[in-house]
Every structure is written in C-alpha cells, then in structure tokens.
Design a protein around this motif. Structure first.
Motif, mmCIF file in Angstrom:
data_model
loop_
_atom_site.group_PDB
_atom_site.id
_atom_site.type_symbol
_atom_site.label_atom_id
_atom_site.label_comp_id
_atom_site.label_asym_id
_atom_site.label_seq_id
_atom_site.Cartn_x
_atom_site.Cartn_y
_atom_site.Cartn_z
ATOM 1 N N LEU B 176 0.869 -1.176 0.000
ATOM 2 C CA LEU B 176 0.000 0.000 0.000
ATOM 3 C C LEU B 176 0.909 1.230 0.000
ATOM 4 O O LEU B 176 1.939 1.238 0.659
ATOM 5 N N LEU B 177 0.494 2.262 -0.763
ATOM 6 C CA LEU B 177 1.367 3.434 -0.899
ATOM 7 C C LEU B 177 0.657 4.684 -0.406
ATOM 8 O O LEU B 177 -0.568 4.799 -0.511
ATOM 9 N N TYR B 178 1.439 5.621 0.113
ATOM 10 C CA TYR B 178 0.857 6.804 0.755
ATOM 11 C C TYR B 178 1.518 8.082 0.256
ATOM 12 O O TYR B 178 2.586 8.048 -0.357
ATOM 13 N N ASP B 183 1.386 9.540 6.818
ATOM 14 C CA ASP B 183 0.312 8.598 6.504
ATOM 15 C C ASP B 183 0.798 7.151 6.623
ATOM 16 O O ASP B 183 0.050 6.266 7.044
ATOM 17 N N GLU B 186 0.617 6.359 10.156
ATOM 18 C CA GLU B 186 -0.785 6.211 10.558
ATOM 19 C C GLU B 186 -1.299 4.816 10.184
ATOM 20 O O GLU B 186 -1.986 4.161 10.968
ATOM 21 N N LYS B 189 0.104 2.283 12.539
ATOM 22 C CA LYS B 189 -0.593 2.331 13.828
ATOM 23 C C LYS B 189 -1.955 1.639 13.732
ATOM 24 O O LYS B 189 -2.410 1.004 14.677
ATOM 25 N N ALA B 190 -2.616 1.793 12.581
ATOM 26 C CA ALA B 190 -3.936 1.178 12.386
ATOM 27 C C ALA B 190 -3.809 -0.301 12.045
ATOM 28 O O ALA B 190 -4.803 -0.953 11.754
ATOM 29 N N GLN B 192 -2.802 -1.614 9.440
ATOM 30 C CA GLN B 192 -3.156 -1.937 8.057
ATOM 31 C C GLN B 192 -1.935 -2.440 7.291
ATOM 32 O O GLN B 192 -2.069 -3.120 6.284
ATOM 33 N N TYR C 135 -9.932 10.131 5.240
ATOM 34 C CA TYR C 135 -8.841 10.081 6.220
ATOM 35 C C TYR C 135 -9.358 9.657 7.595
ATOM 36 O O TYR C 135 -8.829 8.761 8.240
ATOM 37 N N GLY C 138 -10.904 6.095 7.271
ATOM 38 C CA GLY C 138 -9.949 5.119 6.736
ATOM 39 C C GLY C 138 -8.821 4.800 7.703
ATOM 40 O O GLY C 138 -8.342 3.673 7.778
ATOM 41 N N PHE C 139 -8.373 5.804 8.463
ATOM 42 C CA PHE C 139 -7.318 5.565 9.452
ATOM 43 C C PHE C 139 -7.897 5.446 10.859
ATOM 44 O O PHE C 139 -7.416 4.685 11.680
ATOM 45 N N PRO C 142 -10.009 1.856 11.817
ATOM 46 C CA PRO C 142 -9.080 0.733 11.998
ATOM 47 C C PRO C 142 -8.144 0.966 13.185
ATOM 48 O O PRO C 142 -7.729 0.031 13.855
ATOM 49 N N GLY C 143 -7.852 2.260 13.474
ATOM 50 C CA GLY C 143 -6.958 2.587 14.580
ATOM 51 C C GLY C 143 -7.531 2.179 15.934
ATOM 52 O O GLY C 143 -6.807 2.052 16.916
ATOM 53 N N LEU C 146 -9.251 -2.810 15.290
ATOM 54 C CA LEU C 146 -9.934 -3.903 14.599
ATOM 55 C C LEU C 146 -8.911 -4.918 14.103
ATOM 56 O O LEU C 146 -7.830 -4.544 13.669
ATOM 57 N N ASN C 151 -9.777 -4.322 9.253
ATOM 58 C CA ASN C 151 -9.256 -2.956 9.305
ATOM 59 C C ASN C 151 -8.756 -2.504 7.928
ATOM 60 O O ASN C 151 -8.063 -1.512 7.813
ATOM 61 N N SER C 152 -9.119 -3.254 6.902
ATOM 62 C CA SER C 152 -8.586 -2.981 5.570
ATOM 63 C C SER C 152 -8.977 -1.587 5.076
ATOM 64 O O SER C 152 -10.112 -1.156 5.249
ATOM 65 N N PRO C 153 -8.019 -0.878 4.475
ATOM 66 C CA PRO C 153 -8.359 0.448 3.928
ATOM 67 C C PRO C 153 -9.393 0.344 2.813
ATOM 68 O O PRO C 153 -10.104 1.310 2.547
ATOM 69 N N TYR C 154 -9.480 -0.812 2.169
ATOM 70 C CA TYR C 154 -10.498 -0.975 1.120
ATOM 71 C C TYR C 154 -11.890 -0.896 1.740
ATOM 72 O O TYR C 154 -12.782 -0.235 1.226
ATOM 73 N N SER C 230 -6.748 6.446 -2.689
ATOM 74 C CA SER C 230 -5.300 6.241 -2.730
ATOM 75 C C SER C 230 -4.622 6.895 -1.531
ATOM 76 O O SER C 230 -3.545 6.487 -1.133
ATOM 77 N N PHE C 231 -5.276 7.899 -0.928
ATOM 78 C CA PHE C 231 -4.645 8.590 0.200
ATOM 79 C C PHE C 231 -4.449 7.669 1.390
ATOM 80 O O PHE C 231 -3.607 7.922 2.233
ATOM 81 N N ILE C 232 -5.253 6.609 1.488
ATOM 82 C CA ILE C 232 -5.077 5.715 2.632
ATOM 83 C C ILE C 232 -4.474 4.381 2.208
ATOM 84 O O ILE C 232 -4.597 3.408 2.940
ATOM 85 N N GLY C 233 -3.811 4.331 1.051
ATOM 86 C CA GLY C 233 -3.013 3.155 0.744
ATOM 87 C C GLY C 233 -3.234 2.452 -0.578
ATOM 88 O O GLY C 233 -2.266 2.092 -1.239
#
Lengths: 242, 276, 284
Positions: B176-178, B183, B186, B189-190, B192, C135, C138-139, C142-143, C146, C151-154, C230-233
């Motif tokens: 996964l890219l940020y 980020d 982050e 920490k989550a 993911q 944001y 998405g963060f 899961p933070g 989970l 907790n998947s960003p998808y 894409s901002f979260i992965g």
C-alpha cells in the motif's frame, strides 16, 4: 335505507371555511349529484366523505357508524368508499391492468392469477379489453378515466364518489364516460357525483344538491330543482349553465 | 553633525555589502545565481528531523541544513547571503523556471530524473531501512528477506522505496502506498500494514519520535542495491551553477567535512543490523 | 452579392419552397462561419503554443511519448481497481441514499428522530470534503484496534465514500420524491393503500426514474473521487501515476491517467445529458 349520512360537516383550510355544517342523506342505490360554481365546496365535500381530507367538525355515518371520529384509521373506510378524480390520477409507470390490480393485491392480499378473471371482466364490461396492457400515456383521456373507474371498482366499494370526472375530457370523449356511470346506476351502485353535466344529472339523479359558499342551499329531485328552483342564487346559477 | 554621521555609517554598511558581493563575484558562482551575490536554497515544507532541526534551516542545525551551508561557504557565499525557500517534490520537477538555485530534501539521484532536472554529485549515500512495530517483531518478523517477504508493506509513494520493495523484497502481497511518511505511520498504527521502507535516518526518527512501539528492524546498506540510493542537490536542467556545486561537494567529500557533518547529525544510523 | 440575391429565386430547384431555399442558404453560411472559427482556434493552439519558449520543457514533462508508452499499461491495470471500488460502492450508495431519503420523508411524529437524523446526516456529509471523511474513517476506525482483515483500507475507504455520496444521492432522491404530485398519493390513499405501500409502489418508482440523470452525474463524480482512496493506501490509477511521476520525474503518467478517466466519463456524461434532454422533451 340510509347508506351515508352527513351531519354538520365542517371543513376549513386555515381561515378559509370550505364546508359550513353540511347535512346530507344518501340512500342505498341512490345517485346524488352535487352542483354549484367552482369553489363552492363540491370537491372538498367528496374528499371528506372518504376521509382524504380530515373533517374539522361534524359526523359522517356509514351504515350508522361514525367514520369522522378523529383518530380513527381511515384506510378501512377508504376501501369501502371509492373515488374517481377529475385528472384521472392513474399511476403512469404501470399498465392499465397493473393500476387496477395494485390495491386488491396489496390491501386484500390477493394474487394476480386469482384477480385476473374478474379484472378482465371489468375491463371487458367497459370496453377496455384490448387496452389492459397499455400504459396511461398510450390511452385517450376517456379511456384513462374509464380505467380509473375500473381501478376504483376493483376494490368492490359500497359507495362510489365521482369528482367532476368529465371536466378534463375533450367534448367528444365525455359520452363514453357518462355511459359507464349510466351502467353503474343500472347495476344499483350508490353514487355521489360532483358534476357540471346538468343534462346528465337531470336525466339520472335521484337527488340534486346545489352548493353555494360551503352550504347546501337547495336540494330536491332533479325535475323540481331544475324547473322550479326556490332560491334566487340557484336560479342565477342555473341560468348561467343551462 | 548627526546627519553626517548617519550618512557615513550608511555608506560604510553599503561598502561592506559591496565587498561581500565582490567576493562572490570573484568565484565560480558569479553571475550564475538567481539573484547576484545571493544563493537561494530550497527545502521541504515542512523540513524534518534529522535533516533540518525544528524546521528552521537558517539555524544550520540538522544534516541537510549543515550540508547546505557548507556547500554555500565553499562556493564563496557568506552565511548572510544564503536565503531559503520552500518547495514540494512536484514543484521541484515541474518544467519551467525555478525559484531556487538548488533544492535539497533527500532527493535520490536516478537516471530518469536526470533527464528532466540536474543533480549535483551525491552528498549522502542513504541506506534503506525497514521500520515496523514491536507486535510484528513479537510475531516473528526477522531481518531476513525470507521473513520480510511475508509482511504487509507500505511506503511513501514518491520515494525510491517503491522500486526497491518491488525489486529487492518482492513481497507476497501488493504494497500500500501513501502520500507522505505521516500517513505511512498512521497506517502502521492502524495495523493496516506491518512494515515500511524508508531511508535510514528518517526511519530512526520515525521509530523513536512518532511511534510508541516503533522498531527499525534492519537496513539495506547502500552498496547492497544495484543502484544505491544517493541524495543529490536538485537543480534546473542545464543550470550553469552545477559545476560550482559539484566542485564544492567534491572538496567537502575529499577533506572529510561531509563525513564530519554526517557523524554529527546521523550518528545513530550506525549500529542498525544489516538485512541478509 | 446583389447579383446572387437576384439570381437566388430564379435558381430555385424544383420541389423546394422559397423558405427551404432561404434556410439552406443560412445553414451553409453558419457552417462556413463555424468551420472558419474552429479552424482559427485550432491553428492558434497548434502553432502558437509550440512557439512558447517553455514548450520544449512542457512537452518533455507532460507529453512524453516514451514515458507514455512505458506507463500506460500499468495505469490501465491500476484503473481496474478504480472500476472495482466503483462497482461495489455504487449499489451501497444507492441503498443507503434511499434509506436516508425515506428517513427524511417520515411523516409520523413517532418517527421524528429518524427525520432529524436524516437532516443531520445529509447536512454533515455534504458539508465535509470527501478526502477528510476518507482520512478520518480510513485511518481512524481501523486505529481503534480492529483485527485483520476488518481494518482494511479498502473496507473503510469504501465506507467513507458510501457515507459521503449517500448524502448527495439522498438529497437527489428526496427532490424526486417531492416532485411526485400530491394527487398520486391521494389516488393511492383513496384505494386504501397504506403509507408504506404508497411509497413503495407508487411514489418511489416514479421518483427514482425521474432523478436518473441527476444521479448519473453524481456517479460520474464518484468515479473520479474513487481515486481519493489512494490517500489511505490502495494503489489505484492516481497513486500509480504518482509513483511513475516520482520514478521518472515526469508528469506524463498523469496525462495518461486523465485520458483513461476521460474515456469513461465523457461517454457517461454524454449519456446523462441525453437522458436529461429526453426527459425535458417528454415533460414539455
């Protein structure tokens, strides 16, 4: 025998009092015509009779039971009293037969197959057998209004209300709709009509009521009311429309 | 009387200034900078520890701030004649005139980038480091390629960590890219992602300061990869200043100044285990 | 000129009325004017822009054929992820939007909390930029701790998109519901249909059809906003283009990504406009 009785029915929209304590008796199998100028309260009175408009004051007795009591569920009443509108109000996204079957299916929990014979019979009786699968915008105004009548009849109502159902039609289409009413009359349906068709009222009504400013100013058998009106305003109205 | 004095003082200041400018004029960089006699240097916004301390490059504190002033001095610019501007990565590589003489914010030198902009000689060879969290280590992650392959990876999308992940680590799951390292942290920490690839000094700072349970698991030494990650000063394509900058960096490398600056600001970078 | 005018009527081809001849002449003149002005603009674009001093640099950075050829297949592949996210988000958005719209239509006083919720919901989610919601959810969620894969960003990125877009779709549907004439509800009520049956069989089918074009426009916007995930992965086309941009120090991949987006959104936009015009014609 009295089927529907109104006692002091009052209806106001804000400051505007549309029905001012109306008393009216309708016997079983009778056809009553409401006449009067636009805005005299004919339509509102009809809509009050099947509780589309809540009544502010007064009593409406259906077979002797008050149906205008505040807080009463209006749905069972509406199933017993059908109404047909000036502007047809067919559901445009459904075919004619779907329009007719919707309420019996949902309200009486009946199936299409179960309904089909009697619905087909209704369509055939009113000359619409080949129009069952048409959408409203594929039908003429007269055909649409006849489908609307069939739709109301399919619920097997005890009383039918007709709210100026020929006013929105081209003159050459009025006849076919009036024919339907004539046949319902012969079949013994209890009917209340708000109408401008004086000739029709004179020919078929058991009773004609002249509404003026929210009250029934004069009522009587058509022969008497049309040829020998007692009230000055009735005379003036009839002189204008006849 | 008073007025005369003031006037004399003013001319004296002017004289000193002119002398300062004249000094630069005698050097390689004369007439090649954006503003004559002034060296305009760009860095990131914000600029991070340990590259620039407290986001204040003027203080000369931090590795890149120190390198910038060393290069400037070697080119003949007094500290007072250095001005700083800020730029993003995209601003640095977009076509057209630049508002800086050179830009330093851990730009890795690559062949493809060289076609669009100019890079100086490298001022630092960065090791790439694996940063992760204590629970991942407790679950058995080790500093071996075999172990790393099985992790869920993340990276800052516009760094050379991305091709390095693909070529060296070859993880089982798509990384996964940020948009920035904050980020990446982050996402770690989550939970993911398990681990991320960053240049070593950034990884050390991130693990120590930005995370509660951060661990730098190991590093890929510069000589390990085919194209070692080397940082260069970025300049507009065809900038005539390049030869002066290169000469300055060559001297600084030669006489050990760069090594001393590195020792001062990036000392912790030694002692991180090497990934086998 | 005068001569042409004089000869005009004389040269009337057999079978054409004078009006048709006149209209044909006007049409030819309009086409000449349109062709000339279009030509002039294109000429200016293709000749003047390359004359600009920075053109070579811009061309190398934005319209680099070599970079384009190298990155386009990768971009296409990344775009499949955008399509997939869109495909699973769109139905969820529609369902949630419908639910919210129905909440806002609730008329019984007992359901007032629902109605209030509907109002608050649409106000909040239409008022916050999508990227912030992505944001935060998405963060943030899961933070909370989970376990994987929950907790998947998808998943949470999709939740963010669905929550935001459902607010817009709800408003569109509500406007559709309100546009259905009161007489339709009256007709249904007069037949003894319950409130919910009236909504389900009479009002909603018409309302949904009526707002198809407006919803199409929302879903075109969604197709573009999918890239914000894409901002979260997730490495979808926008992020993939960014990676290529960094590796190659070249903006051409963004141009490639833009072309891919356009290839989808232009036909969709045209189709929405077509539906909109058709509806406008049907109503007039």
């Amino acid at each position: 025998m009295t089927k529907l009785e109104l006692q002091g029915v009052t209806k106001r929209f804000g400051e505007n009092v549309v029905c001012r304590g109306i008393d009216l008796k309708i016997n079983e199998g009778e056809m009553v015509c409401l006449i009067g100028a636009s805005g005299s309260g004919k339509s509102t009175l009809l809509r009050c009779m099947n509780l589309l408009e809540p009544v502010d004051d007064g009593v409406i007795l259906l077979d002797g039971v008050d149906i205008a009591e505040p807080g009463l569920d209006p749905q069972p009443v509406r199933q017993r009293i059908g109404i047909v509108f000036q502007s047809f109000n067919l559901f445009p996204h459904m075919t004619a037969v779907e329009n007719v079957m919707l309420a019996p299916r949902r309200v009486h929990n009946r199936t299409r197959d179960d309904l089909l014979p009697e619905v087909t019979e209704l369509f055939t009786r009113f000359g619409l057998a080949d129009r069952m699968d048409h959408y409203p915008d594929q039908l003429s105004g007269g055909q649409q209004q006849r489908v609307a009548i069939v739709r109301a009849l399919a619920m097997k109502p005890e009383i039918m209300l007709f709210d100026e159902i020929t006013s929105a039609l081209d003159p050459e289409l009025v006849g076919e709709v009036l024919d339907v009413l004539r046949r319902l009359r012969e079949a013994g349906m209890t009917m209340v009509l708000a109408t401008h068709e004086m000739g029709f009222a004179r020919e078929l009504a058991d009773k004609v009521c002249f509404l003026d400013k929210g009250v029934i100013l004069e009522e009587g058998p058509p022969a008497q009311l049309f040829s020998d009106p007692k009230q000055e305003r009735t005379c003036a109205f009839l002189a204008r429309v006849l | 009387m008073k007025r005369t004095l003031t006037r004399t003082a003013t001319s004296a200041v002017a004289l000193v200034l002119t002398a300062g400018l004249a000094l630069a004029g005698g050097h390689c960089a004369a007439g090649k900078t954006l503003n004559d006699g002034i060296l305009t240097i760009a860095t990131g916004n914000p600029a991070y520890y340990p590259w620039v301390m407290d986001d204040a490059p003027e203080s000369k504190a931090g590795f890149e701030a120190a390198v910038a002033y060393a290069v400037a001095n070697r080119m003949g610019f007094e500290d007072a004649n250095v001005t700083w501007v800020r730029s993003s990565f995209d601003q640095a590589i977009q076509p057209g005139a630049k508002d800086f003489d050179f830009n330093l914010q851990q730009f890795s030198i690559t062949e493809e980038r060289e076609e669009i902009v100019d890079f100086s000689l490298p001022y630092y060879s960065a090791a790439m480091a694996v940063i992760t969290r204590q629970p991942v280590v407790e679950n058995g992650a080790e500093a071996t390629l075999a172990s790393l392959k099985g992790l869920l990876w993340g990276a800052h999308a516009s760094t050379t960590a991305v091709p390095m992940l693909a070529e060296v680590v070859q993880p089982d799951a798509e990384p996964l890219l940020y948009g920035d390292n904050a980020d990446v942290v982050e996402a770690m920490k989550a939970n993911q992602i398990d681990a991320a690839l960053m240049d070593l000094p950034t990884a050390l700072f991130t693990a120590a300061v930005l995370m509660d349970d951060g661990v730098v698991l190991g590093q890929f030494p510069p000589e390990r990869s085919e194209n070692p990650d080397q940082f260069g000063l970025l300049m507009e394509e065809g900038n005539p200043l390049k030869e002066c900058v290169d000469a300055a960096i060559a001297e600084l490398t030669e006489d050990g100044t760069l090594a001393a600056i590195e020792a001062e600001w990036l000392a912790e970078a030694t002692g991180v285990p090497v990934i086998e | 000129m005068t001569q042409t005018d004089l000869e005009g009527p004389a040269a009337t081809p057999p079978g054409l009325t004078r009006r048709q001849v006149y209209e044909a002449r006007i049409r030819r003149r309009s086409m000449r004017v349109a062709a000339t002005s279009t030509g002039a603009v294109l000429l200016a674009l293709f000749i003047l822009i390359p004359l600009a001093p920075g053109w070579e640099g811009v061309k190398k950075s934005f319209f680099n054929a070599d970079v384009f050829a190298r990155t386009f297949p990768g971009l296409l592949e990344a775009f499949l992820l955008d399509v997939a996210i869109f495909a699973w988000s769109a139905p969820l958005i529609f369902l949630l939007g419908l639910l919210i719209a129905l909440c806002r239509d609730a008329q019984s006083p007992a359901l007032y909390p629902l109605r209030l919720f509907g109002i608050l919901y649409t106000d909040i989610f239409r008022g916050v930029p999508v990227i912030l919601v992505i944001y935060l959810i998405g963060f943030g969620i899961p933070g909370l701790g989970l376990p994987r894969p929950w907790n998947s960003p998808y998943i949470w990125g999709t939740v963010a998109l669905v929550l935001t877009y459902a607010a817009y779709v709800a408003e569109v549907l509500r406007s559709g519901i309100e546009s259905i004439h009161q007489s339709q509800r009256a007709a249904a009520a007069s037949l003894g249909l319950s409130h919910s049956d009236t909504m389900r069989f009479v009002v909603l089918p018409q309302a949904i059809r009526r707002v198809v074009p407006a919803n199409m426009n929302l879903f075109i916007a969604l197709q573009k906003d999918v890239a914000l995930l894409s901002f979260i992965g997730p490495v979808e086309i926008f992020r993939q283009a960014g990676v290529y941009k960094s590796l190659l120090a070249n903006f051409t991949p963004y141009v490639g990504a833009a072309l891919i987006f356009l290839a989808v959104t232009i036909p969709a936009t045209r189709y929405a406009d077509y539906l909109m015009n058709k509806q406008a014609r049907a109503r007039s």
